[in-house]
Design a protein around this motif. Structure first.
Motif, short mmCIF file in Angstrom:
data_model
loop_
_atom_site.label_atom_id
_atom_site.label_comp_id
_atom_site.label_asym_id
_atom_site.label_seq_id
_atom_site.Cartn_x
_atom_site.Cartn_y
_atom_site.Cartn_z
N LEU A 64 -1.64 3.14 7.00
CA LEU A 64 -0.91 3.56 8.20
C LEU A 64 0.55 3.16 8.10
O LEU A 64 1.45 3.91 8.47
CB LEU A 64 -1.55 2.94 9.43
N ALA A 98 0.92 7.23 6.69
CA ALA A 98 -0.22 8.14 6.66
C ALA A 98 -0.78 8.29 8.07
O ALA A 98 -0.76 7.35 8.85
CB ALA A 98 -1.32 7.58 5.75
N SER A 99 -1.25 9.50 8.37
CA SER A 99 -1.86 9.69 9.68
C SER A 99 -3.24 9.07 9.66
O SER A 99 -3.77 8.68 8.62
CB SER A 99 -1.96 11.17 10.00
N LYS A 100 -3.83 8.99 10.83
CA LYS A 100 -5.15 8.40 10.93
C LYS A 100 -6.14 9.15 10.03
O LYS A 100 -6.93 8.55 9.31
CB LYS A 100 -5.59 8.49 12.41
N GLN A 158 -5.45 11.11 7.45
CA GLN A 158 -5.14 10.91 6.04
C GLN A 158 -5.68 9.57 5.56
O GLN A 158 -6.19 9.45 4.44
CB GLN A 158 -3.61 10.92 5.83
N MET A 171 2.99 -1.00 14.53
CA MET A 171 1.64 -1.28 14.05
C MET A 171 0.78 -1.91 15.14
O MET A 171 -0.42 -2.01 15.01
CB MET A 171 1.67 -2.22 12.83
N GLU A 202 4.60 8.80 12.13
CA GLU A 202 4.56 8.84 10.66
C GLU A 202 5.97 8.71 10.08
O GLU A 202 6.18 8.06 9.06
CB GLU A 202 3.90 10.14 10.17
N ARG A 219 7.29 5.14 10.39
CA ARG A 219 6.70 4.22 9.42
C ARG A 219 7.18 4.51 7.99
O ARG A 219 7.13 3.65 7.12
CB ARG A 219 5.18 4.28 9.49
N VAL A 232 1.30 11.14 0.99
CA VAL A 232 0.90 11.44 2.36
C VAL A 232 2.06 12.00 3.15
O VAL A 232 1.87 12.65 4.17
CB VAL A 232 0.32 10.20 3.10
#
Ligand SMILES: Nc1ncnc2c1ncn2[C@@H]1O[C@H](COP(=O)(O)OP(=O)(O)O)[C@@H](O)[C@H]1O
Ligand SMILES: [Mg+2]
Lengths: 728, 271
Positions: free
Chosen positions: A614, A618-620, A622, B73, B101, B104, B131
């Motif tokens: 995360l 990355a998404s949940k 992913q 987080m 996203e 982060r 990702v």
């Protein structure tokens, strides 16, 4: 100090006891599994024991025309050419009585023919006379002892049409109404049949030479049950007569069955299959099948080991499809029709064979040799119908138009040909497992992913125990519901079910994406219960919509009835208890297993890994896809395999929710017969120690091996995956 | 620029950030894990760009909590509530427009305990770019190499990029985690006691790495090791019981603290 040592001693003692008990328990489990395994093996092994023939005793004397013994193997009778019948007591080792058939002076018996049950014998003399008689060996009881009482009963005798001339190819049989049939030839070419109708008390005699065209007849056989007469000639031609019309026997057909002269013919038990033996030693079975033109024709279906010498005799057993073939060189073969197997080859120490027969129980073979010795051989032939090939290969059964895998273990009578191919059962088990897994894997795994990764805590706390309770649901309850409630429901609403199973997931995805369109901060304001309520309402709505449109759709596109439409357009039949229902029901039994283990595996993926993912943006989803699922793959794999093991072994559900039809068809809309269900259904009916009994044990053994392999695989591959991905 | 902050236990402190460009700023941040129990109280701080800022303070004072606010987080913790304003480059990171996203990606994080994925070294470093939508193998290769070079790991692993990351030593694993964060080309790197689980040599290596990164990145490092803070950081923030006690240039804070509490702490009188 003193006390401490005492305490330490006790501690030591307790440790010893505990570790002893635990070790004992561990070994106990292993030992009991092994015991089960060995028990199954020991019950199964006799299926594959070799047929054996062992001499019991022998008596000396002239070679008789006919020989037989009683059910208890105490008394043997022998009919000699001079008409004398001697009765030999096996225990006392001497003749205990004599009878005589009344022959005229100098008249000699030259051949005989009897019914399969040996309850009446026709003798043919050199003066052209046929004499019918029965040698009855009846047990009588006085107190605790049993003695076999022999009795000769004389029936009719008559001269063959052209008296004075010796007769050949005598065949005699009697049907269940007491009607008798004799066939013989004179001068090897003139064929006669005599039929005695008991009810009408009428005799019919016909000359069939016109029909056979006067060729040299070499063998004959009558099957009174189906009123069929077979004649063969020196050119290998077979004449097939229908003798059911006593006034005029009809030549149904004739064909060249062999390039060589046919020298022996005999019908087997049940009367459908006929064995032909040729001058060159070929042995074949023919029976009637329906060919592609829908005609019923005799077809060669089984070929046995060649004798390399002219076949002189074919003797069928009255118990099963075993038959003996003897050749001119004096070699005897013991064959079994269903399996096309020649189980024993026996040369009688090169002493030649004049006469062979079975005892009534078919476990003794009587062999009269050329040296005036009559040997009695014990036959070990418990399970001739079971071979590796009959269990796993295609077999051409009587009445079938081609070799097939068939399971049909029991029939009405002794004459029933049992069909014990395990392939339909294995197929059934795999089919049920396949559909169950197709249904349960996605639900269980997506469910586990949702509960462990996405669901709010309070919801997970509710869902998990519910699914665990599902595991505790007795499978008989699931089976009962599936068989008696859902099967009819599905049948009624087939279109709706199909529509829902295709459309529901799609719509579900649409709904979820719609939900995702709502901005995140607004979504946050809804509690998670709202989210669920939303989904629930959507699902109810979907259901209602489909419910509403399914009937009009059915009328519009499927002529009002999907089942009929499927059948008439695609030839797909629909059974009420079908694989769709079973797949779902079995799936219900499997879901809790897969779900629980998968959920555990997913939850056990360390938070540090998901956090890392995360934190990298990355998404949940992913994260679930790329980190959680690979890390849990070992556990998930193990879960699937354990579920598979459960589905393979599951009994009650498949028993109750399938039609238990042992067919080889992957269609979703018909049933199957699983191995487990077969064992459950048939073991109470199977005579202990019989072939079916042992085959069912073999089935159980296979199931055990299947699940063993599956579970070992789960452990092995699960371990490997865990080593690879789950080293955190 | 001089700011004055009103705190509950402390009077105001002054921080001289006049020469710095501010990249991250918090204003009156309150955080409760459990309703009514404040873990952070009225925290206001400005983090200068391309400098190393250290958070020190006794264990449990909320350093990690504050750090985790910067890449959100904490969001996933049920029942948490965060009040106040946190901006990066002047943009409120808690506003609905902020894409989590992307935030982060911009704000990387290195955790206290190294947590490489159970995959190959290359896969670990390429994870972030992948990702975030990069598919080109060549591009990924380049990013992986550059990240590993910056994290001082390239020489050690370049011949075994496909080996499992878990076969690396503890210090190498932590540097791999740094490389993994760097591969995303972040602006800010959050490090939560990155060396606390490592031996002195590995710690030294990490510190060297941080030293090399300071030119290009803003680094916020939590540490309970004051020598470490003194060694690596340009600025140091001292926290206690959820409050920001003093924030100043490291040289000033360790030699001439404004606060009695700070002085007591750095001289080891408690903590
Ligand atoms: N996820 C959480 N839920 C509830 N309380 C937490 C959580 N994480 C930390 N805390 C509490 O918040 C306080 C600050 O913790 P933390 O930020 O980890 O301190 P530090 O990093 O300075 O040692 C501690 O009292 C800790 O118990
Ligand atoms: Mg901390």
């Amino acid at each position: 100090m003193q006390e401490l040592t005492k305490f330490q001693k006790r501690l030591k003692f307790e440790n010893k006891v505990a570790s002893g008990l635990i070790t004992l328990g561990g070994y106990g489990v292993i030992v009991s599994v092994l015991l089960i395994f060995f028990f199954l093996v020991s019950e199964t092994l006799p299926l594959f024991w070799k047929t054996s023939l062992e001499k019991d005793f022998e008596i000396s004397g002239k070679t008789p025309i006919s020989i037989g013994m009683d059910d208890y193997k105490e008394l043997v009778y022998q009919v000699y050419e001079n008409g004398i019948i001697s009765y030999y007591n096996i225990k006392q080792k001497k003749n205990v009585k004599y009878d005589t058939l009344s022959l005229s002076a100098g008249e000699k018996i030259i051949s005989s023919s009897s019914t399969l049950e040996k309850d009446e014998i026709a003798f043919c003399t050199d003066s052209g006379r046929i004499i019918n008689a029965a040698v009855l060996l009846t047990p009588e009881y006085s107190g605790n002892s049993r003695s076999i009482v022999p009795k000769l009963v004389n029936y009719e005798d008559f001269y063959g049409k052209e008296s004075g001339k010796s007769l050949e190819n005598l065949a005699f049989d009697k049907n269940e109404n007491g009607n008798k049939f004799w066939v013989w030839t004179s001068e090897k070419k003139n064929v006669f049949i005599k039929i005695f109708d008991l009810e009408e008390d009428l005799n019919y005699t016909h000359k069939l030479t016109e029909l056979t065209g006067g060729t040299k007849i070499t063998a004959s056989a009558i099957n009174a049950e189906t009123e069929v007469l077979f004649l063969s000639d020196e050119n290998g031609e077979i004449f097939y007569f229908d003798i059911s019309n006593y006034e005029s026997p009809e030549l149904k057909s004739h064909w060249k069955a062999s390039n060589n002269e046919i020298t022996a013919i005999s019908f087997l038990i049940g009367g459908n299959a006929v064995v032909l033996g040729s001058k060159k030693g070929e042995v074949e079975i023919w029976f009637q099948i329906r060919n592609e033109n829908d005609d019923v024709v005799f077809t060669k279906t089984q070929v046995f080991e060649n004798h390399n010498s002219e076949i002189t005799k074919i003797v069928p057993s009255q118990r099963n499809r075993t038959f003996l073939t003897v050749d001119k060189s004096g070699e005897l073969h013991l064959n079994y029709s269903t399996t096309s197997a020649t189980n024993v080859k026996f040369d009688n120490e090169k002493k030649g064979i004049k006469l062979v027969d079975f005892s009534p129980t078919a476990d003794v073979i009587i062999v009269a040799d050329d040296n005036s010795k009559i040997g009695f051989f014990n036959l070990q032939n418990e399970h001739p119908e079971v071979t590796v090939n009959s269990l796993f290969g295609k077999i051409w059964y009587e009445g079938y138009s081609k070799p097939e895998f068939v399971w049909q273990s029991t029939g009405g009578s002794d004459a029933f040909e049992s069909k014990m191919s395990l392939i339909p059962l294995i197929f059934g088990t795999l089919k049920g497992t396949l559909y169950a897994m197709l249904f349960s894997i996605p639900i269980a795994i997506f469910g586990a992913i949702y509960v462990s990764q996405f669901a709010p805590k309070n919801l997970a706390v509710i869902i998990k125990p519910i699914i665990e309770i599902m595991a505790a649901l007795p499978s008989v309850v699931i089976g009962f519901l599936a068989g008696l409630f859902f099967s009819p429901l599905f049948e009624k609403n087939l279109l709706l079910i199909v529509l829902l199973s295709v459309a529901a997931p799609i719509l579900f995805v649409v709904i979820i994406s719609l939900w995702g369109l709502i901005p995140e901060d607004k979504r946050r304001k809804f509690s998670n219960t709202w989210e669920l309520t939303f989904v629930f309402i959507a699902m109810v709505l979907v259901f209602m919509i489909f419910w509403g449109i399914s009937e009009p759709l059915e009328t519009l596109f499927f002529d009002g009835n999907v089942k009929n439409w499927l059948y008439s357009n695609f030839n797909i039949g629909y059974d009420q208890r079908n694989s769709l229902v079973v797949g779902i029901a079995l799936g219900f039994a499997v879901i809790p297993i897969i779900f629980t283990i998968t959920e555990d595996a997913l939850t056990n993926v360390p938070k540090s890994l998901t956090s890392a993912s995360l934190a990298l943006g990355a998404s949940k989803w992913q994260t679930v896809q790329r980190v959680v699922l690979p890390a849990a793959s070992g556990g998930i794999f193990a879960a699937i395999i354990l579920g598979l093991g459960r589905a393979i072994g599951e009994t009650m559900i498949v028993l109750m929710a399938t039609g238990n039809t042992p067919i080889l068809d992957l269609s979703l809309f018909n049933g199957f017969r699983a191995m487990s269900a077969t064992i459950a259904v048939e073991i109470p009916e199977a005579p202990v120690g019989g072939s079916l009994y042992r085959v069912l044990f073999l089935t159980a053994l296979l199931l055990l091996i299947f699940t063993f392999i599956v579970n070992s695989l789960a452990t092995y591959i699960g371990d490997k995956l865990r080593k690879k991905y789950a080293r955190y | 620029m001089k700011i004055n902050v009103q705190n509950s236990i402390s009077a105001s402190f002054t921080t001289d950030l006049s020469k710095e460009k501010i990249i991250l700023e918090t204003k009156n941040v309150d955080l409760c894990y459990v309703p009514q129990v404040r873990t952070l109280t009225n925290v206001s701080i400005q983090i200068p760009e391309k400098k190393v800022t250290a958070f020190i303070g006794p264990s449990g004072c909320g350093k990690s909590t504050l750090l985790r606010c910067f890449n959100r987080m904490n969001d996933l913790i049920p029942g948490i509530s965060i009040k106040g304003l946190i901006t990066i480059d002047g943009i409120d990171i808690y506003s609905p427009e902020t894409k989590l996203e992307e935030l982060r990606k911009k704000v990387g994080m290195v955790f206290q305990k190294s947590n490489p994925f159970p995959m190959g070294i290359w896969e670990n470093v390429a994870f972030g770019p992948k990702v975030n939508g990069i598919r080109e193998k060549a591009e990924l290769d380049e990013m992986v190499e550059s990240a590993l070079i910056q994290a001082d790991l390239w020489k050690e692993v370049k011949d075994r990029l496909n080996n499992s990351a878990l076969d690396l030593s503890g210090g190498q694993q932590q540097r791999l985690c740094i490389a993994r964060a760097l591969a995303n080309k972040p602006e800010i790197i959050l490090m939560d006691e990155p060396a606390s689980a490592l031996d002195p040599i590995s710690t030294n290596k990490i510190e060297e790495t941080i030293d090399e990164l300071r030119e290009n990145y803003t680094i916020i490092i939590v540490t309970h090791n004051m020598q470490q803070a003194a060694r690596v950081s340009d600025y140091t923030a001292f926290m206690m019981i959820g409050e920001m006690i003093e924030f100043n240039a490291t040289s000033k804070l360790f030699t001439n603290p404004e606060k009695k509490l700070t002085e007591d702490y750095i001289t080891g009188r408690f903590g």
